[in-house]
Design an enzyme around this catalytic site. Structure first.
Site, PDB file in Angstrom:
ATOM      1  N   GLN A  75      36.448  47.452  48.145  1.00 52.12           N
ATOM      2  CA  GLN A  75      37.572  46.913  47.304  1.00 52.12           C
ATOM      3  C   GLN A  75      38.284  45.715  47.942  1.00 52.12           C
ATOM      4  O   GLN A  75      39.609  45.747  47.992  1.00 52.12           O
ATOM      5  CB  GLN A  75      38.819  48.212  47.397  1.00 52.12           C
ATOM      6  CG  GLN A  75      38.187  49.341  46.605  1.00 52.12           C
ATOM      7  CD  GLN A  75      38.625  49.125  45.098  1.00 52.12           C
ATOM      8  OE1 GLN A  75      39.221  48.108  44.824  1.00 52.12           O
ATOM      9  NE2 GLN A  75      37.697  49.754  44.085  1.00 52.12           N
ATOM     10  N   SER A  76      37.412  44.669  48.171  1.00 50.82           N
ATOM     11  CA  SER A  76      37.868  43.408  48.581  1.00 50.82           C
ATOM     12  C   SER A  76      38.715  42.766  47.682  1.00 50.82           C
ATOM     13  O   SER A  76      38.090  42.526  46.689  1.00 50.82           O
ATOM     14  CB  SER A  76      36.848  42.854  49.121  1.00 50.82           C
ATOM     15  OG  SER A  76      37.218  41.171  49.615  1.00 50.82           O
TER      16      SER A  76
END
Length: 339
Positions: A75-76
């Site tokens: 989930q960067s």
């Protein structure tokens, strides 16, 4: 500090807003809390990485690159913003996503930032948790080069001396805003992870002799390692800028008491902080960075570590899109009562 000497691509309208959080200030009984809205950097729902990418993308263009390649957690926020900048500049983008959190949760694996990465046609590859992601990034860049591409490799978080220039600029911008508003700033608080944001802020404040304390609230590493990482990068950034005398070790401070069970793993304090800001101020934080950063600041205020008579600026690093990957963490969330 002459930032004009470095290649740069202007990606957003500056300055980002700086405004008071009156309801949170009242709820906590002081100090006076302001927020610097770097979630408003425009590109693909904004975030702090856009500031770094102004210099990183400028450097990439100067080197004739046609492909941005980077890495981060699943989930960067950084990967999402890098993908958007690549699209805007007509480049391709590849990303290596590390499974830092063991989960089969569909929300985390397919929603939020991951959905937007796919929407922007990022070439995604996954790596197991604990992989040497810098080595993996270097290998991917070499592979792309062998295929005839001209890749520009960006480290996780955009955190190197080039990327950190974005937050040297942000420090200058913040102090200019404060001066124009007649605002005395005692402290800047923000979430610190890959170190580039804090390193840039420290170099900027030290270079201006601003007398403003920068406090990073850690989201991943223990205090000794986080502070060492930030100081190392701050020294390298100062050298890149040509600043003499280096950076004082005591200028780097990180409080890593609010990481909880690990990077990207929810804590009650994070849930409370995100919920409070949403319900009191209509401001959306994120569950991995700014939520834990705000949780740390709130707790330090309640403990009296941050004094009631101080003026604090919380740097909002963005990432609210990540909330959609953490829906279950907020089931039944309710803000705590003032104590």
């Amino acid at each position: 500090m002459h930032l004009a000497q470095f290649p740069r691509v202007r990606l957003f309208t500056a300055p980002t807003p700086l405004h008071l959080l009156p309801n949170l200030t009242k709820f906590l009984g002081g100090p006076q809390i302001w927020i610097k809205r770097d979630d408003c950097t425009e590109v693909a729902m904004g975030g702090n990485k856009v500031r770094k990418l102004e210099f990183l993308a400028g450097d990439a263009q100067a080197q004739g690159a046609d492909h941005l390649v980077t890495q981060g957690a699943v989930q960067s926020n950084h990967v999402r913003q890098t993908a958007a900048v690549a699209a805007r500049l007509g480049m391709k983008c590849s990303a290596l996503l590390e499974h830092r959190i063991e989960t089969n949760d569909h929300d985390y694996l397919d929603s939020g930032n991951v959905f937007l990465d796919r929407l922007m046609d990022v070439a995604i590859e996954y790596r197991p948790g604990g992989a040497d992601m810098q080595a993996e990034l270097d290998a991917k860049a070499a592979s792309l080069r062998a295929e005839g591409h001209r890749p520009y490799a960006i480290p996780g978080g955009g955190s190197n001396p080039v990327g950190a220039l974005g937050y040297v600029s942000a420090a200058q911008e913040l102090m200019h805003q404060a001066y124009e508003m007649g605002l005395r700033v005692d402290m800047v608080v923000h979430a610190t992870g890959s170190a580039g944001t804090q390193a840039g802020l420290v170099v900027g404040m030290e270079g201006m002799n601003a007398g403003v304390k920068v406090l990073g609230v850690g989201v991943r590493a223990p205090k000794d390692r986080q502070e060492a990482n930030v100081h190392r990068l701050a020294e390298a950034t100062a050298a890149h800028l040509g600043l003499r005398g280096g950076i004082r070790r005591e200028a780097v401070e990180a409080n890593c008491d609010y990481v909880g069970p690990g990077y990207g793993k929810p804590t009650p304090g994070m849930v409370e902080a995100v919920t409070l800001l949403a319900r009191l101020e209509g401001v959306l934080l994120d569950p991995v960075y700014s939520g834990k950063g705000m949780a740390g600041m709130i707790d330090l205020i309640r403990k009296g570590v941050i004094g009631k008579d101080q003026t604090v600026v919380f740097l909002h690093t963005g990432g609210a899109v990540g909330l959609f990957g953490y829906l279950k963490a907020f089931d039944g969330a309710a803000p705590a009562q003032r104590v």
